[in-house]
Design a protein around this motif. Structure first.
Motif, PDB file in Angstrom:
ATOM      1  N   LEU A 153       0.834  -1.208   0.000  1.00  0.00           N
ATOM      2  CA  LEU A 153       0.000   0.000   0.000  1.00  0.00           C
ATOM      3  C   LEU A 153       0.865   1.252   0.000  1.00  0.00           C
ATOM      4  CD1 LEU A 153      -2.818   1.226   0.117  1.00  0.00           C
ATOM      5  CD2 LEU A 153      -2.708   1.103   2.612  1.00  0.00           C
ATOM      6  N   LEU A 154       1.978   1.223   0.700  1.00  0.00           N
ATOM      7  CA  LEU A 154       2.878   2.370   0.729  1.00  0.00           C
ATOM      8  C   LEU A 154       3.470   2.631  -0.657  1.00  0.00           C
ATOM      9  CD1 LEU A 154       4.188   4.414   2.724  1.00  0.00           C
ATOM     10  CD2 LEU A 154       6.081   2.817   2.928  1.00  0.00           C
ATOM     11  N   VAL A 155       3.917   1.579  -1.338  1.00  0.00           N
ATOM     12  CA  VAL A 155       4.499   1.739  -2.672  1.00  0.00           C
ATOM     13  C   VAL A 155       3.438   2.156  -3.685  1.00  0.00           C
ATOM     14  CG1 VAL A 155       5.665   0.512  -4.548  1.00  0.00           C
ATOM     15  CG2 VAL A 155       6.358   0.125  -2.184  1.00  0.00           C
ATOM     16  N   ALA A 156       2.248   1.551  -3.613  1.00  0.00           N
ATOM     17  CA  ALA A 156       1.185   1.900  -4.568  1.00  0.00           C
ATOM     18  C   ALA A 156       0.749   3.351  -4.400  1.00  0.00           C
ATOM     19  CB  ALA A 156      -0.004   0.962  -4.376  1.00  0.00           C
ATOM     20  N   ALA A 157       0.630   3.807  -3.169  1.00  0.00           N
ATOM     21  CA  ALA A 157       0.237   5.206  -2.946  1.00  0.00           C
ATOM     22  C   ALA A 157       1.299   6.170  -3.456  1.00  0.00           C
ATOM     23  CB  ALA A 157      -0.026   5.434  -1.460  1.00  0.00           C
TER      24      ALA A 157
ATOM     25  N   ALA B  74      -6.583  -6.184  13.386  1.00  0.00           N
ATOM     26  CA  ALA B  74      -7.650  -6.993  12.787  1.00  0.00           C
ATOM     27  C   ALA B  74      -8.377  -6.241  11.684  1.00  0.00           C
ATOM     28  CB  ALA B  74      -8.643  -7.413  13.876  1.00  0.00           C
ATOM     29  N   GLY B  75      -8.490  -4.912  11.792  1.00  0.00           N
ATOM     30  CA  GLY B  75      -9.201  -4.143  10.768  1.00  0.00           C
ATOM     31  C   GLY B  75      -8.326  -3.675   9.630  1.00  0.00           C
ATOM     32  N   TRP B  76      -7.020  -3.918   9.690  1.00  0.00           N
ATOM     33  CA  TRP B  76      -6.131  -3.437   8.633  1.00  0.00           C
ATOM     34  C   TRP B  76      -6.423  -4.045   7.260  1.00  0.00           C
ATOM     35  CZ3 TRP B  76      -3.042   0.294   7.246  1.00  0.00           C
ATOM     36  CH2 TRP B  76      -2.195   0.093   6.154  1.00  0.00           C
ATOM     37  N   PRO B  77      -6.730  -5.357   7.119  1.00  0.00           N
ATOM     38  CA  PRO B  77      -6.961  -5.892   5.768  1.00  0.00           C
ATOM     39  C   PRO B  77      -8.076  -5.161   5.026  1.00  0.00           C
ATOM     40  CG  PRO B  77      -6.653  -7.683   7.312  1.00  0.00           C
ATOM     41  CD  PRO B  77      -6.747  -6.437   8.128  1.00  0.00           C
ATOM     42  N   ALA B  78      -9.190  -4.872   5.710  1.00  0.00           N
ATOM     43  CA  ALA B  78     -10.284  -4.160   5.037  1.00  0.00           C
ATOM     44  C   ALA B  78      -9.857  -2.757   4.645  1.00  0.00           C
ATOM     45  CB  ALA B  78     -11.513  -4.108   5.960  1.00  0.00           C
ATOM     46  N   LEU B  79      -9.098  -2.081   5.510  1.00  0.00           N
ATOM     47  CA  LEU B  79      -8.636  -0.725   5.210  1.00  0.00           C
ATOM     48  C   LEU B  79      -7.662  -0.732   4.037  1.00  0.00           C
ATOM     49  CD1 LEU B  79      -8.698   2.253   6.144  1.00  0.00           C
ATOM     50  CD2 LEU B  79      -6.741   1.737   7.598  1.00  0.00           C
ATOM     51  N   ALA B  80      -6.744  -1.693   4.011  1.00  0.00           N
ATOM     52  CA  ALA B  80      -5.781  -1.774   2.908  1.00  0.00           C
ATOM     53  C   ALA B  80      -6.470  -2.114   1.594  1.00  0.00           C
ATOM     54  CB  ALA B  80      -4.706  -2.816   3.229  1.00  0.00           C
ATOM     55  N   PHE B  81      -7.470  -2.989   1.648  1.00  0.00           N
ATOM     56  CA  PHE B  81      -8.209  -3.328   0.420  1.00  0.00           C
ATOM     57  C   PHE B  81      -8.950  -2.109  -0.126  1.00  0.00           C
ATOM     58  CE2 PHE B  81     -12.095  -4.778  -1.682  1.00  0.00           C
ATOM     59  CZ  PHE B  81     -11.558  -5.568  -2.679  1.00  0.00           C
ATOM     60  N   LEU B  82      -9.560  -1.334   0.760  1.00  0.00           N
ATOM     61  CA  LEU B  82     -10.252  -0.122   0.321  1.00  0.00           C
ATOM     62  C   LEU B  82      -9.287   0.877  -0.282  1.00  0.00           C
ATOM     63  CD1 LEU B  82     -12.787   1.678   0.209  1.00  0.00           C
ATOM     64  CD2 LEU B  82     -12.249   2.409   2.545  1.00  0.00           C
TER      65      LEU B  82
ATOM     66  N   GLY C  75      -6.280   0.321  -1.682  1.00  0.00           N
ATOM     67  CA  GLY C  75      -5.782  -0.130  -2.971  1.00  0.00           C
ATOM     68  C   GLY C  75      -6.813   0.001  -4.080  1.00  0.00           C
ATOM     69  N   THR C  76      -8.073  -0.296  -3.757  1.00  0.00           N
ATOM     70  CA  THR C  76      -9.128  -0.173  -4.772  1.00  0.00           C
ATOM     71  C   THR C  76      -9.326   1.268  -5.193  1.00  0.00           C
ATOM     72  OG1 THR C  76     -10.243  -2.093  -3.820  1.00  0.00           O
ATOM     73  CG2 THR C  76     -11.535  -0.684  -5.277  1.00  0.00           C
ATOM     74  N   LEU C  77      -9.334   2.189  -4.230  1.00  0.00           N
ATOM     75  CA  LEU C  77      -9.515   3.600  -4.567  1.00  0.00           C
ATOM     76  C   LEU C  77      -8.323   4.159  -5.336  1.00  0.00           C
ATOM     77  CD1 LEU C  77     -11.145   4.965  -1.286  1.00  0.00           C
ATOM     78  CD2 LEU C  77     -12.253   4.374  -3.436  1.00  0.00           C
ATOM     79  N   LEU C  78      -7.123   3.674  -5.057  1.00  0.00           N
ATOM     80  CA  LEU C  78      -5.955   4.154  -5.798  1.00  0.00           C
ATOM     81  C   LEU C  78      -5.973   3.690  -7.246  1.00  0.00           C
ATOM     82  CD1 LEU C  78      -3.129   3.655  -3.153  1.00  0.00           C
ATOM     83  CD2 LEU C  78      -4.032   5.819  -3.982  1.00  0.00           C
ATOM     84  N   VAL C  79      -6.440   2.455  -7.462  1.00  0.00           N
ATOM     85  CA  VAL C  79      -6.481   1.937  -8.832  1.00  0.00           C
ATOM     86  C   VAL C  79      -7.615   2.570  -9.625  1.00  0.00           C
ATOM     87  CG1 VAL C  79      -6.830  -0.140 -10.227  1.00  0.00           C
ATOM     88  CG2 VAL C  79      -5.385  -0.219  -8.200  1.00  0.00           C
ATOM     89  N   HIS C  80      -8.803   2.658  -9.014  1.00  0.00           N
ATOM     90  CA  HIS C  80      -9.980   3.209  -9.698  1.00  0.00           C
ATOM     91  C   HIS C  80     -10.255   4.595  -9.136  1.00  0.00           C
ATOM     92  CE1 HIS C  80     -10.712  -0.765 -11.362  1.00  0.00           C
ATOM     93  NE2 HIS C  80     -10.555  -1.257 -10.148  1.00  0.00           N
ATOM     94  N   SER C  81      -9.411   5.550  -9.521  1.00  0.00           N
ATOM     95  CA  SER C  81      -9.559   6.923  -9.028  1.00  0.00           C
ATOM     96  C   SER C  81     -10.615   7.644  -9.838  1.00  0.00           C
ATOM     97  CB  SER C  81      -8.230   7.676  -9.132  1.00  0.00           C
ATOM     98  OG  SER C  81      -8.385   9.010  -8.754  1.00  0.00           O
ATOM     99  N   PRO C  82     -11.688   8.186  -9.216  1.00  0.00           N
ATOM    100  CA  PRO C  82     -12.714   8.906  -9.984  1.00  0.00           C
ATOM    101  C   PRO C  82     -12.186  10.190 -10.581  1.00  0.00           C
ATOM    102  CG  PRO C  82     -13.118   9.110  -7.619  1.00  0.00           C
ATOM    103  CD  PRO C  82     -12.015   8.116  -7.784  1.00  0.00           C
ATOM    104  N   ASN C  83     -11.219  10.850  -9.937  1.00  0.00           N
ATOM    105  CA  ASN C  83     -10.672  12.084 -10.488  1.00  0.00           C
ATOM    106  C   ASN C  83      -9.946  11.826 -11.791  1.00  0.00           C
ATOM    107  OD1 ASN C  83     -11.618  13.509  -8.292  1.00  0.00           O
ATOM    108  ND2 ASN C  83      -9.736  13.271  -7.126  1.00  0.00           N
ATOM    109  N   ASN C  84      -9.186  10.716 -11.833  1.00  0.00           N
ATOM    110  CA  ASN C  84      -8.454  10.401 -13.042  1.00  0.00           C
ATOM    111  C   ASN C  84      -9.382  10.048 -14.182  1.00  0.00           C
ATOM    112  OD1 ASN C  84      -5.972   9.883 -14.460  1.00  0.00           O
ATOM    113  ND2 ASN C  84      -6.396   7.709 -14.248  1.00  0.00           N
TER     114      ASN C  84
END
Length: 243
Positions: free
Chosen positions: A48-52, A105-113, A115-124
């Motif tokens: 997530l750090l590298v993708a961001a 315990a909540g990190w996987p859901a946060l990381a998935f969200l 990563g999804t928002l970074l790939v499918h950016s509405p602004n882009n």
């Protein structure tokens, strides 16, 4: 000297990455995540750090807003930095607090969200759609302004009936038919150079600068024509103005 310096940087990066990986694994294991799950947490945080960071660089190169990319980069950095600081003796890994268990315990859901928002950016997506709409509108305006208006032929006048002439007393001799007149073909004029709107040139310059920032090389004419959606002659005219 340059190769030795690059090797030293790579070795330093490997060491720092291995230590951060181990600290994240220890925190996840202490928070109740055992087995392969404890090893998956460091991978998730680092990815997530590298993708961001990559998304942030791409948005800055295109001149687009990068607030969302900054947000997810800081979240991943806080998770990595927090794990490294927590393992420095400030936290009892044998008895971690409940809030840390909840965060892990909540990190996987946060990381998935994230990563999804970074790939499918509405602004882009909205930016590319607006650019394509603007390019199509400019191209349609140019075609309509340069398209010749066909000349309309006047309607033939209605023929009025005339009286039949009286038959001649003597049959005249037929006159020789005149030689057919060959039509003179007018010389074909060369088409005038198509004028390029200034707004389209400015947009093409923006795309060329972004391409140079990403790849380090100038944008060729074929790539410029594909991005703008214009014919090859117009792309050549735009490329000539960009040089």
């Amino acid at each position: 000297m340059r190769s030795l310096r690059v090797d030293a940087v790579l070795v330093q990066a490997v060491i720092a990455g291995a230590l951060s990986f181990a600290h994240l694994h220890d925190i996840a294991e202490a928070a109740g995540q055992d087995g392969w799950k404890a090893w998956a947490y460091p991978i998730s945080v680092d990815l997530l750090l590298v993708a961001a960071w990559r998304r942030l660089r791409a948005l800055q190169a295109d001149g687009s807003p990068a607030a969302a990319a900054w947000t997810w980069f800081l979240i991943a950095l806080a998770a990595s930095l927090g794990a490294n600081v927590a393992t420095a003796g400030l936290l009892d890994l044998g008895d971690v607090p409940d809030w840390l268990r909840i965060l892990v315990a909540g990190w996987p859901a946060l990381a998935f969200l994230g990563g999804t928002l970074l790939v499918h950016s509405p602004n882009n997506t909205a930016e590319h759609t607006a650019d394509e709409t603007e390019d199509q509108a400019l191209y349609v305006d140019r075609v309509e302004s340069t398209e010749p208006v066909p000349a309309t032929d006047p309607a033939p006048a209605a023929l009025e009936p005339t009286e039949a002439p009286a038959p001649p007393a003597t049959r005249p001799e037929p006159e020789p038919e005149p030689a057919p007149v060959q039509p003179v073909e007018k010389p074909r004029q060369a088409p005038a150079a198509a004028s390029v709107p200034s707004a389209l040139v400015d947009h093409a310059r923006k795309l060329a600068d972004a391409h140079r920032a990403r790849t380090g090389s100038p944008m060729d004419t074929d790539t410029l024509r594909a991005r703008l959606g214009v014919p090859a002659p117009m792309a050549d005219a735009i490329a000539a103005q960009l040089t």
